[in-house]
Design a protein around this motif. Structure first.
Motif, PDB file in Angstrom:
ATOM      1  N   VAL A  43      -6.764   1.156   1.862  1.00 40.16           N
ATOM      2  CA  VAL A  43      -7.628   0.321   1.026  1.00 40.16           C
ATOM      3  C   VAL A  43      -9.032   0.913   1.055  1.00 40.16           C
ATOM      4  O   VAL A  43      -9.598   1.162   2.118  1.00 40.16           O
ATOM      5  CB  VAL A  43      -7.631  -1.143   1.541  1.00 40.16           C
ATOM      6  N   SER A  95      -7.574   6.672  -1.581  1.00 42.21           N
ATOM      7  CA  SER A  95      -6.552   6.037  -2.420  1.00 42.21           C
ATOM      8  C   SER A  95      -6.873   6.218  -3.893  1.00 42.21           C
ATOM      9  O   SER A  95      -7.935   6.702  -4.252  1.00 42.21           O
ATOM     10  CB  SER A  95      -6.452   4.541  -2.082  1.00 42.21           C
ATOM     11  N   ILE A 145       0.860  -1.190   0.000  1.00 39.65           N
ATOM     12  CA  ILE A 145       0.000   0.000   0.000  1.00 39.65           C
ATOM     13  C   ILE A 145       0.894   1.237   0.000  1.00 39.65           C
ATOM     14  O   ILE A 145       1.720   1.402   0.901  1.00 39.65           O
ATOM     15  CB  ILE A 145      -0.938   0.004   1.227  1.00 39.65           C
TER      16      ILE A 145
END
Length: 181
Positions: free
Chosen positions: A28, A58, A22
């Motif tokens: 997420v 994101s 990530i």
């Protein structure tokens, strides 16, 4: 399980990156809520849809697009904010009073985590059914298996595209329907 005849089957697609790395500053995010309804009495699977969600924390990576088929352009055209998606689910499925299910625990955990993070009430009830665990116990298996392998084990074909939330939800519903017969 509650005594209602309907169970909602949910499959989420979320932002993801190769090797689960990530990027700094990103989290997420749910980008698709695939959902359908299984009527336990009639065994009908209905109300299948994809609700595309604008990621708020994101960006959609190339890896994620390759896996799910979800592009930034698709989200720009069809995406709604997560809070709107939750309202849509409550309104269209009366989700607060129904048992909901997913293939594994990712969907439940991700939904709860994102609702908590954004301060949004979870549109689903507290009654959750893990179809993967149900499948494992129903068949007396010692190990878990993925959705496609579980269908193959039951001599069923996967319908649609794997990692499409709506298609994965529909195929998980087929497994649940078989288990509940």
């Amino acid at each position: 399980m509650k005594t209602t005849n309907e169970i909602l089957i949910v499959d989420l697609e979320a932002t993801c990156w190769e090797y689960d790395r990530i990027p700094a500053g990103q989290k997420v995010d749910i980008i698709e809520i695939g959902i359908c309804e299984l009527n336990v009495a009639t065994q009908a699977i209905s109300k299948k849809q994809s609700i595309y969600v604008i990621p708020e924390r994101s960006k959609i990576s190339k890896f994620c697009t390759d896996l799910t088929g979800i592009t930034p352009q698709l989200i720009k055209e069809k995406g709604i904010h997560f809070e709107e998606a939750c309202e849509k689910i409550r309104d269209e499925y009366h989700s607060g009073s129904l048992t909901w299910a997913g293939f594994g625990n990712f969907d439940k955990e991700q939904m709860m985590q994102q609702c908590d993070y954004l301060g949004i009430e979870n549109p689903f009830s507290e009654s959750y059914l893990n179809v993967m665990n149900q499948f494992k116990h129903y068949n007396g298996l010692h190990k878990m298996m993925g959705l496609k392998r579980a269908l193959k084990f039951l001599n069923m074909d996967f319908e649609g595209n794997h990692h499409s939330g709506a298609d994965d939800a529909y195929n998980a519903a087929k497994i649940l329907r078989e288990i509940l017969q």
